[in-house]
Design a protein around this motif. Structure first.
Motif, PDB file in Angstrom:
ATOM      1  N   PHE A 167      45.080  42.587  44.450  1.00  0.00           N
ATOM      2  CA  PHE A 167      46.072  42.556  43.373  1.00  0.00           C
ATOM      3  C   PHE A 167      46.837  41.245  43.435  1.00  0.00           C
ATOM      4  CE2 PHE A 167      45.631  47.183  43.992  1.00  0.00           C
ATOM      5  CZ  PHE A 167      45.428  47.587  42.680  1.00  0.00           C
ATOM      6  N   VAL A 168      47.220  40.775  42.266  1.00  0.00           N
ATOM      7  CA  VAL A 168      48.130  39.627  42.174  1.00  0.00           C
ATOM      8  C   VAL A 168      49.522  40.180  41.911  1.00  0.00           C
ATOM      9  CG1 VAL A 168      48.724  37.521  40.929  1.00  0.00           C
ATOM     10  CG2 VAL A 168      46.317  38.139  41.253  1.00  0.00           C
ATOM     11  N   GLY A 192      55.657  39.137  40.812  1.00  0.00           N
ATOM     12  CA  GLY A 192      57.026  38.930  41.287  1.00  0.00           C
ATOM     13  C   GLY A 192      57.883  38.236  40.242  1.00  0.00           C
ATOM     14  N   PHE A 193      58.477  37.105  40.649  1.00  0.00           N
ATOM     15  CA  PHE A 193      59.311  36.324  39.729  1.00  0.00           C
ATOM     16  C   PHE A 193      58.586  35.043  39.317  1.00  0.00           C
ATOM     17  CE2 PHE A 193      62.398  38.850  42.156  1.00  0.00           C
ATOM     18  CZ  PHE A 193      63.074  39.467  41.103  1.00  0.00           C
ATOM     19  N   ALA A 194      57.291  35.178  38.989  1.00  0.00           N
ATOM     20  CA  ALA A 194      56.492  34.011  38.604  1.00  0.00           C
ATOM     21  C   ALA A 194      57.043  33.329  37.367  1.00  0.00           C
ATOM     22  CB  ALA A 194      55.044  34.433  38.369  1.00  0.00           C
ATOM     23  N   ASP A 195      57.696  34.108  36.497  1.00  0.00           N
ATOM     24  CA  ASP A 195      58.290  33.514  35.302  1.00  0.00           C
ATOM     25  C   ASP A 195      59.637  32.852  35.586  1.00  0.00           C
ATOM     26  OD1 ASP A 195      59.327  36.011  35.893  1.00  0.00           O
ATOM     27  OD2 ASP A 195      59.934  36.413  33.816  1.00  0.00           O
ATOM     28  N   GLY A 209      56.663  32.409  49.837  1.00  0.00           N
ATOM     29  CA  GLY A 209      56.529  31.120  50.508  1.00  0.00           C
ATOM     30  C   GLY A 209      55.219  30.411  50.261  1.00  0.00           C
ATOM     31  N   SER A 210      54.363  30.983  49.445  1.00  0.00           N
ATOM     32  CA  SER A 210      53.074  30.336  49.186  1.00  0.00           C
ATOM     33  C   SER A 210      52.712  30.465  47.711  1.00  0.00           C
ATOM     34  CB  SER A 210      51.977  30.976  50.047  1.00  0.00           C
ATOM     35  OG  SER A 210      51.747  32.314  49.645  1.00  0.00           O
ATOM     36  N   THR A 211      51.701  29.714  47.311  1.00  0.00           N
ATOM     37  CA  THR A 211      51.238  29.785  45.922  1.00  0.00           C
ATOM     38  C   THR A 211      50.290  30.960  45.713  1.00  0.00           C
ATOM     39  OG1 THR A 211      49.479  28.229  46.506  1.00  0.00           O
ATOM     40  CG2 THR A 211      51.493  27.306  45.535  1.00  0.00           C
ATOM     41  N   LYS A 212      49.688  31.451  46.810  1.00  0.00           N
ATOM     42  CA  LYS A 212      48.788  32.595  46.728  1.00  0.00           C
ATOM     43  C   LYS A 212      49.605  33.884  46.817  1.00  0.00           C
ATOM     44  CE  LYS A 212      44.636  34.582  48.793  1.00  0.00           C
ATOM     45  NZ  LYS A 212      43.704  34.563  49.942  1.00  0.00           N
ATOM     46  N   LYS A 213      49.702  34.585  45.717  1.00  0.00           N
ATOM     47  CA  LYS A 213      50.559  35.781  45.652  1.00  0.00           C
ATOM     48  C   LYS A 213      49.707  37.035  45.496  1.00  0.00           C
ATOM     49  CE  LYS A 213      54.171  32.945  43.617  1.00  0.00           C
ATOM     50  NZ  LYS A 213      54.840  32.713  44.882  1.00  0.00           N
ATOM     51  N   ASN A 238      44.161  43.555  37.608  1.00  0.00           N
ATOM     52  CA  ASN A 238      44.573  43.322  39.001  1.00  0.00           C
ATOM     53  C   ASN A 238      45.924  42.625  39.116  1.00  0.00           C
ATOM     54  OD1 ASN A 238      43.823  40.710  38.181  1.00  0.00           O
ATOM     55  ND2 ASN A 238      43.174  40.165  40.255  1.00  0.00           N
ATOM     56  N   LYS A 239      46.676  42.564  38.020  1.00  0.00           N
ATOM     57  CA  LYS A 239      47.991  41.924  38.054  1.00  0.00           C
ATOM     58  C   LYS A 239      49.088  42.979  37.983  1.00  0.00           C
ATOM     59  CE  LYS A 239      46.620  37.456  36.135  1.00  0.00           C
ATOM     60  NZ  LYS A 239      46.839  36.440  35.073  1.00  0.00           N
ATOM     61  N   LEU A 240      49.975  42.950  38.990  1.00  0.00           N
ATOM     62  CA  LEU A 240      51.115  43.869  39.036  1.00  0.00           C
ATOM     63  C   LEU A 240      52.389  43.059  38.906  1.00  0.00           C
ATOM     64  CD1 LEU A 240      50.087  46.193  42.025  1.00  0.00           C
ATOM     65  CD2 LEU A 240      49.736  46.591  39.574  1.00  0.00           C
ATOM     66  N   ASP A 241      53.204  43.412  37.926  1.00  0.00           N
ATOM     67  CA  ASP A 241      54.446  42.676  37.695  1.00  0.00           C
ATOM     68  C   ASP A 241      55.527  43.203  38.634  1.00  0.00           C
ATOM     69  OD1 ASP A 241      56.247  40.914  36.630  1.00  0.00           O
ATOM     70  OD2 ASP A 241      56.630  42.076  34.809  1.00  0.00           O
TER      71      ASP A 241
END
Length: 309
Positions: A9-10, A13-16, A83-87, A169-172
């Motif tokens: 899953f991706v 989080g607070f990607a926006d 802390g990383s770009t891979k979420k 596979n994306k969970l907000d």
């Protein structure tokens, strides 16, 4: 694992709002060690100081252990993602987090109710308190609470994981949580929403009702005490627990007693941060600052450490 379940899953989080990630990472990096150290200290003093070998501190030790497991089930993953770009989180990792997070949450709901019942007996039935709350009964109550919490989490999480995701596979969210997975699922899910609401009424509303009933009886008994010093002492033993109950049940009720489809986008994220991170970090300070016995035991422990050195 059927074809509708992704391998990972991706967690958006607070990607926006990427500007939030660094402050949140710093806050978690501070509060997580605080929660672990504070709760470990309470467990140690409760076990090492003979004055704290009573039912109240037995249940407090259980609460501290729960808080440590509760925050550990989500914070390391949050720190990694922030802390990383891979979420991402694997499907198996998401399932494990789902089980552990809800086991701890469900158990804590019930444990807080048992702790309020313990305070009710101590204040309203002082002559029978030691007879009723003997070590065997305390262990039985704690075991029942843990088993009930595990049963709730395993049944509810297993039912949620059976829902088809249709390749999504994306969970907000910041973590894997039951309402978020139900919201992300495709197909018919009304039965799951109804089941979640009914189960959460039992896990949240019923224990809260028992807590309120216990404190109503405590308040009635305290006001009958003629000396102001006696009333102050009685309120002092309950105030810490009441604060912890408010901090835990407030976010929990607002989150779980509404249908998952009606939950706003950011509400689960802030709630998870609050009752999964902030509350476990605050609980040790609440019980320490407002409890002379715990403060005294901590002072003795620190003095003993320095004396041995």
């Amino acid at each position: 694992m059927n074809n509708s379940h992704p391998k990972e899953f991706v967690l958006l989080g607070f990607a926006d709002r990427p500007w939030l990630e660094l402050p949140l990472f710093a806050i978690l990096l501070i509060t997580y060690p605080m929660a672990m150290v504070g709760n470990t200290a309470i467990i140690l003093v409760s076990r090492l100081d003979a004055r704290l070998h009573n039912p109240m501190y037995f249940f407090l030790t259980n609460l501290s252990f729960l808080d440590m497991c509760y925050t550990t089930s989500i914070v390391p993953q949050m720190l990694f993602n922030l802390g990383s770009t891979k979420k991402t989180i694997s499907y198996v990792g998401c399932a494990a987090q789902l089980y552990f997070f809800h086991i701890m949450g469900g158990t804590e709901c019930l444990l807080l109710a048992i702790m309020s019942f313990d305070r009710y007996l101590a204040i309203c039935k002082p002559l029978h308190y030691t007879l009723i709350m003997n070590p065997r009964i305390c262990i039985l109550l704690a075991s029942t609470v843990w088993l009930t919490g595990i049963t709730y989490a395993v049944s509810e999480a297993t039912a949620t994981l059976q829902l088809p995701l249709c390749g999504l596979n994306k969970l907000d969210h910041l973590l894997c949580e039951i309402p978020v997975l139900i919201k992300a699922a495709c197909g018919e899910k009304a039965a799951n929403e109804l089941t979640l609401s009914v189960v959460c009424i039992f896990m949240l509303a019923v224990p809260l009702g028992l807590i309120l009933a216990s404190y109503a009886c405590i308040g009635h008994a305290v006001f009958k005490i003629k000396s102001s010093e006696g009333r102050k002492k009685a309120f002092g033993t309950c105030s810490s627990h009441l604060i912890v109950v408010f901090l835990f049940y407030g976010p929990g009720i607002s989150m779980y007693l509404q249908p998952p489809s009606s939950i706003s986008r950011d509400q689960p994220k802030f709630m998870a941060l609050f009752y999964g991170v902030v509350t476990p970090a605050l609980n040790p300070f609440i019980y320490t600052l407002r409890n002379k016995d715990v403060k005294g035991a901590l002072d003795n422990l620190v003095r003993g450490i320095f004396a041995s050195k």
